[in-house]
Design a protein around this motif. Structure first.
Motif, PDB file in Angstrom:
ATOM      1  N   ILE A   1       0.827  -1.204   0.000  1.00  0.00           N
ATOM      2  CA  ILE A   1       0.000   0.000   0.000  1.00  0.00           C
ATOM      3  C   ILE A   1       0.865   1.259   0.000  1.00  0.00           C
ATOM      4  CG2 ILE A   1      -1.924   1.174   1.159  1.00  0.00           C
ATOM      5  CD1 ILE A   1      -2.613  -1.522  -0.118  1.00  0.00           C
ATOM      6  N   LYS A   2       2.076   1.132   0.535  1.00  0.00           N
ATOM      7  CA  LYS A   2       2.977   2.293   0.503  1.00  0.00           C
ATOM      8  C   LYS A   2       3.335   2.664  -0.932  1.00  0.00           C
ATOM      9  CE  LYS A   2       5.171   1.824   5.024  1.00  0.00           C
ATOM     10  NZ  LYS A   2       6.329   1.163   5.657  1.00  0.00           N
ATOM     11  N   LYS A   3       3.301   1.678  -1.838  1.00  0.00           N
ATOM     12  CA  LYS A   3       3.569   1.980  -3.251  1.00  0.00           C
ATOM     13  C   LYS A   3       2.509   2.940  -3.794  1.00  0.00           C
ATOM     14  CE  LYS A   3       4.755  -1.660  -6.013  1.00  0.00           C
ATOM     15  NZ  LYS A   3       4.557  -3.063  -6.452  1.00  0.00           N
ATOM     16  N   PHE A   4       1.266   2.728  -3.387  1.00  0.00           N
ATOM     17  CA  PHE A   4       0.184   3.620  -3.822  1.00  0.00           C
ATOM     18  C   PHE A   4       0.455   5.032  -3.316  1.00  0.00           C
ATOM     19  CE2 PHE A   4      -3.148   0.708  -5.389  1.00  0.00           C
ATOM     20  CZ  PHE A   4      -2.706  -0.512  -4.895  1.00  0.00           C
ATOM     21  N   GLU A   5       0.827   5.119  -2.035  1.00  0.00           N
ATOM     22  CA  GLU A   5       1.057   6.435  -1.434  1.00  0.00           C
ATOM     23  C   GLU A   5       2.203   7.149  -2.150  1.00  0.00           C
ATOM     24  OE1 GLU A   5       2.525   6.469   2.615  1.00  0.00           O
ATOM     25  OE2 GLU A   5       3.008   8.586   2.377  1.00  0.00           O
ATOM     26  N   ALA A   6       3.308   6.412  -2.350  1.00  0.00           N
ATOM     27  CA  ALA A   6       4.501   7.019  -2.951  1.00  0.00           C
ATOM     28  C   ALA A   6       4.175   7.592  -4.329  1.00  0.00           C
ATOM     29  CB  ALA A   6       5.608   5.984  -3.046  1.00  0.00           C
ATOM     30  N   GLY A   7       3.471   6.786  -5.148  1.00  0.00           N
ATOM     31  CA  GLY A   7       3.141   7.241  -6.496  1.00  0.00           C
ATOM     32  C   GLY A   7       2.206   8.434  -6.472  1.00  0.00           C
ATOM     33  N   PHE A   8       1.216   8.369  -5.585  1.00  0.00           N
ATOM     34  CA  PHE A   8       0.225   9.439  -5.498  1.00  0.00           C
ATOM     35  C   PHE A   8       0.892  10.757  -5.097  1.00  0.00           C
ATOM     36  CE2 PHE A   8      -3.125  11.680  -2.992  1.00  0.00           C
ATOM     37  CZ  PHE A   8      -4.035  11.877  -4.024  1.00  0.00           C
TER      38      PHE A   8
ATOM     39  N   ILE B   1      -0.727  17.309   1.435  1.00  0.00           N
ATOM     40  CA  ILE B   1      -1.234  15.936   1.271  1.00  0.00           C
ATOM     41  C   ILE B   1      -1.371  15.274   2.641  1.00  0.00           C
ATOM     42  CG2 ILE B   1      -0.884  13.720   0.128  1.00  0.00           C
ATOM     43  CD1 ILE B   1       1.143  15.221  -1.716  1.00  0.00           C
ATOM     44  N   ASP B   2      -2.610  14.961   3.014  1.00  0.00           N
ATOM     45  CA  ASP B   2      -2.845  14.223   4.258  1.00  0.00           C
ATOM     46  C   ASP B   2      -2.722  12.733   3.959  1.00  0.00           C
ATOM     47  OD1 ASP B   2      -3.436  16.546   5.609  1.00  0.00           O
ATOM     48  OD2 ASP B   2      -5.586  16.424   5.161  1.00  0.00           O
ATOM     49  N   VAL B   3      -1.988  12.007   4.824  1.00  0.00           N
ATOM     50  CA  VAL B   3      -1.851  10.562   4.634  1.00  0.00           C
ATOM     51  C   VAL B   3      -2.296   9.853   5.901  1.00  0.00           C
ATOM     52  CG1 VAL B   3      -0.238   8.667   4.270  1.00  0.00           C
ATOM     53  CG2 VAL B   3       0.029  10.802   2.991  1.00  0.00           C
ATOM     54  N   LYS B   4      -3.159   8.864   5.730  1.00  0.00           N
ATOM     55  CA  LYS B   4      -3.623   8.128   6.913  1.00  0.00           C
ATOM     56  C   LYS B   4      -3.747   6.641   6.572  1.00  0.00           C
ATOM     57  CE  LYS B   4      -5.886   7.267  10.806  1.00  0.00           C
ATOM     58  NZ  LYS B   4      -5.214   7.261  12.096  1.00  0.00           N
TER      59      LYS B   4
ATOM     60  N   HIS C   1      -8.195   6.572  -2.132  1.00  0.00           N
ATOM     61  CA  HIS C   1      -8.098   5.473  -1.175  1.00  0.00           C
ATOM     62  C   HIS C   1      -7.495   4.242  -1.835  1.00  0.00           C
ATOM     63  CE1 HIS C   1     -10.876   2.078  -1.959  1.00  0.00           C
ATOM     64  NE2 HIS C   1     -11.557   2.932  -2.683  1.00  0.00           N
ATOM     65  N   ALA C   2      -6.695   3.524  -1.035  1.00  0.00           N
ATOM     66  CA  ALA C   2      -6.203   2.205  -1.429  1.00  0.00           C
ATOM     67  C   ALA C   2      -6.472   1.334  -0.218  1.00  0.00           C
ATOM     68  CB  ALA C   2      -4.715   2.256  -1.759  1.00  0.00           C
ATOM     69  N   ALA C   3      -7.758   1.066   0.009  1.00  0.00           N
ATOM     70  CA  ALA C   3      -8.150   0.449   1.273  1.00  0.00           C
ATOM     71  C   ALA C   3      -9.214  -0.628   1.092  1.00  0.00           C
ATOM     72  CB  ALA C   3      -8.665   1.521   2.235  1.00  0.00           C
TER      73      ALA C   3
ATOM     74  N   ILE D   1      10.203   9.987 -16.561  1.00  0.00           N
ATOM     75  CA  ILE D   1       9.875  10.109 -15.142  1.00  0.00           C
ATOM     76  C   ILE D   1       9.994   8.724 -14.518  1.00  0.00           C
ATOM     77  CG2 ILE D   1       8.086  10.670 -13.451  1.00  0.00           C
ATOM     78  CD1 ILE D   1       6.815  12.480 -15.528  1.00  0.00           C
ATOM     79  N   THR D   2      10.736   8.644 -13.424  1.00  0.00           N
ATOM     80  CA  THR D   2      10.767   7.387 -12.679  1.00  0.00           C
ATOM     81  C   THR D   2       9.968   7.594 -11.406  1.00  0.00           C
ATOM     82  OG1 THR D   2      12.998   7.095 -13.506  1.00  0.00           O
ATOM     83  CG2 THR D   2      12.256   5.560 -11.809  1.00  0.00           C
ATOM     84  N   VAL D   3       8.898   6.821 -11.252  1.00  0.00           N
ATOM     85  CA  VAL D   3       8.024   7.009 -10.093  1.00  0.00           C
ATOM     86  C   VAL D   3       8.581   6.216  -8.913  1.00  0.00           C
ATOM     87  CG1 VAL D   3       5.676   6.804  -9.234  1.00  0.00           C
ATOM     88  CG2 VAL D   3       6.075   7.204 -11.656  1.00  0.00           C
ATOM     89  N   PRO D   4       8.744   6.844  -7.761  1.00  0.00           N
ATOM     90  CA  PRO D   4       9.251   6.112  -6.591  1.00  0.00           C
ATOM     91  C   PRO D   4       8.219   5.099  -6.096  1.00  0.00           C
ATOM     92  CG  PRO D   4       8.535   8.303  -5.939  1.00  0.00           C
ATOM     93  CD  PRO D   4       8.428   8.250  -7.446  1.00  0.00           C
ATOM     94  N   ALA D   5       8.700   3.923  -5.628  1.00  0.00           N
ATOM     95  CA  ALA D   5       7.800   2.904  -5.110  1.00  0.00           C
ATOM     96  C   ALA D   5       7.754   2.939  -3.592  1.00  0.00           C
ATOM     97  CB  ALA D   5       8.242   1.526  -5.595  1.00  0.00           C
ATOM     98  N   LYS D   6       8.578   3.830  -3.012  1.00  0.00           N
ATOM     99  CA  LYS D   6       8.570   3.931  -1.544  1.00  0.00           C
ATOM    100  C   LYS D   6       8.410   5.380  -1.147  1.00  0.00           C
ATOM    101  CE  LYS D   6      11.082  -0.167  -0.220  1.00  0.00           C
ATOM    102  NZ  LYS D   6      12.394  -0.778  -0.343  1.00  0.00           N
TER     103      LYS D   6
END
Lengths: 357, 379
Positions: free
Chosen positions: A188-195, A208-211, A245-247, A351-356
């Motif tokens: 799920i952190k991959k989703f956050e990193a890309g977003f 950006i709020d992250v929860k 959301h990625a939930a 563009i290289t998108v971070p996965a973390k």
């Protein structure tokens, strides 16, 4: 005496009800026998085709009918049946998940090859089964390959999430967006990193709020709409315009919060504007980050037919449309050019998108 | 006809009627679900084509039955003295977690290692059951409520510990968490030799769990304890008539604590067949729900070890068909319907047959006393 008479009456009533039920059953089974005869007839006619492609697929608990992840996997399987002429079989485990390994073995014993486990929970069971059946090819969705005959089907969620981030940043007038993750694990952190990367590419100073709903290892965060709702409500109150959301099932709560705040949300995995049951929640889903499990499953089966062997991971990314954005509702049609440009940059490697995060 | 024979015949007839009715109800459910009952029942008995598939099927049926049998025993020990230990679920999960974690901390010769793990599991399960027992004898807290509440605590605590303090290493790309893997000396040897003795291939997976032998011994021990010792007599006496037991000098508080702790200690062993025989750790994929199923198994087995064994095998037999039913295009949820119907109907049948036997006995007694009107039975 009265008690006895009452007892007799009760017995009579129950017996009568049962007779009626039995009669109904007789009628039903008569109608159904023809329907159920068809698949078995189909199976027996397939049997003589020696060396025919037989694909087995095992779901995780919750299985088919989730209108998202699992149904997408099944769509890929059906496509293999239609386009590759595969004989397919899908199994769901017991509700306690105690027989995942058993299902894989039953598929293997019944001559299915390749066999696909849907969901990271299959990681360990696939490994054991793959060692017992070295001649059969296995695949596991969302988990890494862990044996020479296992292919890990993984997705570049960060790339799709990047596009979701770009869309959110372009659409959020306040420059304030949010991310709700189901479980705080590497996936799920991959989703956050890309977003986050996507949002920042448009607006450097965006807020950006992250929860995350539950910590790593506690998978209840994927099925806690109440928690999702509380988390999203807070973000909207603090001024966020759009929450991604990625939930899993908890996303429903995010959509409810968006509807209550008259703001927008971004769905995940499947085109949730189409699949969500609640019609009043459809308009709040601006877009969805598609994770094309169907593409992954189908491409794996096709590659298997072409003689591909396991032992490595296959990542489905933007280049093969393994991830992407849904356009149902037309809410992001006006920013299509910018999204396409971002997609092209990622595919071209600019563009290289971070996965973390 | 002698009363004993009459009663035995009644019991068998009751069970037979219950199972026929359960089959009928399940057939209705299967038809409503749009599948054919014939295909479903054929799938129940279809163990596969090849010898290996048959062996796999038998193994998975027995492997499923072993923890259910232990769970049934744990529940039954409480039931025999009218103590409703609904907390078996929590007791076995917290015990399995602690046993798996402690067992992974050292490596000793296999028999000692395994024995230590079993002792840890029983101790943790027993201690966790001591909490509701103490609450009951000191404050009169109903054990049904307290054990249900303690289940939530145990389940959440286990979930926290396995991803926090007790967590082991994870392979790259693996998302599930588990305790560290047990050393090989803690792996319970399997009983695959039983199949090989008959010239059959060994089953796949973890094989036939060796813990089966422990479960059988445990069943015999519980039977001896309940039927052949003073303690067992006191347990039953307290259950049948607490006032009479008290008058006879049985200490009720001591009995509550002893029965509850014993029940919890047995419950502690439920997770071990899976951990020692197959998974070798406690993790996200550990089988939940066995404690609740144990209640159904104990009811079905009428709280007697032999009956519980039959009930556990029946549940294992039905659960094994999860896969074959789906191969036959029958939704596997019919198994749950069948299990529920059988349990309910058998319990009802037991009640009816025991009332019938009681009535007959009272009539006979009335006749012998020379009175010609049957005594009305208080229902």
């Amino acid at each position: 005496m009265l008690g006895k008479r009452f007892g007799r009456m009760a017995v009579g009533t129950v017996a009568g009800a049962m007779l009626m039920a039995a009669a109904a059953c007789g009628g039903n089974s008569g109608g159904d026998s023809s329907a159920s005869a068809q698949p078995s007839a189909g199976a027996s006619s397939d049997a003589p085709k020696a060396g025919a492609l037989k694909v087995g697929l095992a779901f995780d608990v919750g299985g088919r009918g989730d209108k998202s992840f699992n149904d997408a996997a099944y769509a890929g399987l059906e496509k293999a049946k239609a386009e590759l002429g595969a004989d397919i079989k899908d199994l769901s485990p017991a509700s306690d998940g105690s027989n995942r390994g058993e299902l894989l073995r039953q598929l293997a014993d019944a001559g299915y090859n390749p066999i696909i486990g849907v969901g990271f929970a299959y990681g360990e069971d696939i490994k054991k089964t793959a060692e017992e059946y070295p001649d059969i090819q296995f695949a596991v969705v969302d988990s890494a390959s862990n044996a020479p005959n296992v292919t890990g089907l993984q997705f570049a969620e960060e790339q799709g999430s990047y596009l979701a981030g770009v869309a959110a940043a372009l659409k959020a007038k306040s420059g304030h967006v949010g991310f709700v993750g189901g479980v705080e694990n590497d996936l799920i952190k991959k989703f956050e990193a890309g977003f986050v990367a996507g949002v920042k590419s448009v607006k450097k100073d965006a807020k950006i709020d992250v929860k995350y709903l539950t910590p790593d290892g506690d998978f209840s965060g994927f099925k806690a709409p109440d928690k999702g709702k509380v988390a999203a409500e807070k973000m909207y109150q603090d001024g966020a315009d759009i929450v991604y959301h990625a939930a899993g099932d908890s996303g429903l709560g995010v959509f409810q919060a968006a509807a209550a705040a008259k703001k927008l949300a971004i769905g995940v995995d499947s085109d949730q504007r189409q699949t969500i049951k609640e019609a009043d929640l459809q308009p709040v889903i601006m877009t969805s980050m598609l994770k094309r499990v169907d593409v992954g499953v189908f491409e794996f089966i096709k590659a298997f037919q072409g003689g591909a062997k396991g032992g490595s991971n296959t990542v489905y990314d933007l280049k093969v449309d393994g991830v992407g954005l849904a356009t149902t509702g037309g809410e992001i049609d006006d920013i299509k050019d910018k999204l396409d440009a971002a997609k092209k940059d990622i595919v071209d490697g600019k563009i290289t998108v971070p996965a973390k995060p | 006809m002698p009363a004993g024979l009459y009663r035995a015949l009644l019991t068998v007839a009751g069970a037979a009627v219950a199972i026929v009715l359960a089959v009928a109800i399940s057939s209705v459910a299967i038809s409503v679900a749009g599948a054919s009952p014939e295909a479903a029942f054929a799938a129940l008995f279809n163990f596969g084509e090849s010898e290996r598939a048959v062996v796999n099927g038998i193994t998975s049926m027995i492997n499923r039955s072993v923890p259910l049998f232990i769970a049934g025993l744990a529940v039954a020990v409480g039931f025999r003295m009218n103590l409703f230990n609904i907390g078996v679920e929590g007791q076995y999960r917290i015990a399995a977690l602690c046993a798996a974690f402690v067992g992974a901390q050292f490596s000793l010769p296999a028999p000692i290692q395994i024995l230590l793990i079993i002792v840890v599991a029983a101790a943790v399960g027993g201690l966790y059951a001591l909490i509701p027992a103490v609450m009951k004898v000191t404050r009169g807290v109903n054990e049904v409520i307290s054990t249900i509440m303690l289940n939530y605590i145990a389940i959440q605590l286990a979930a926290f510990l396995v991803r926090g303090p007790f967590t082991g290493e994870r392979a790259k790309g693996q998302l599930t968490t588990s305790t560290p893997t047990l050393p090989e000396s803690a792996w319970f040897p399997n009983l695959n030799g039983l199949f090989e003795m008959f010239g059959l291939p060994a089953p796949r997976g973890g094989g036939l769990w060796g813990f089966l032998a422990v479960a059988v011994l445990l069943g015999v021990a519980v039977w001896v304890l309940l039927e052949r010792t003073k303690f067992g007599f006191e347990v039953k006496a307290s259950g049948l008539n607490p006032m009479a037991a008290l008058a006879a000098g049985v200490k009720p508080k001591k009995m509550v604590i002893a029965a509850m702790v014993l029940s919890g200690a047995i419950a502690g062993l439920i997770g071990l067949p899976e951990i020692l025989g197959d998974k070798h750790n406690f993790g996200s994929n550990f089988t939940p729900g066995l404690g609740f199923l144990g209640i159904a198994v104990a009811l079905l087995g009428r709280n007697r070890p032999a009956g519980i064994a039959v009930a556990a095998l029946l549940f294992g037999f039905l659960d094994r068909a999860q896969g074959p039913l789906q191969f036959a295009n029958v939704p596997p949820s019919v198994i749950a319907i069948m299990q529920g119907a059988i349990v309910l109907l058998v319990v009802v049948a037991n009640e009816i047959t025991s009332r019938m036997a009681l009535r007959r006995e009272e009539r006979r007694a009335a006749r012998q006393l020379g009175r010609h009107t049957p005594v009305e039975v208080a229902a």
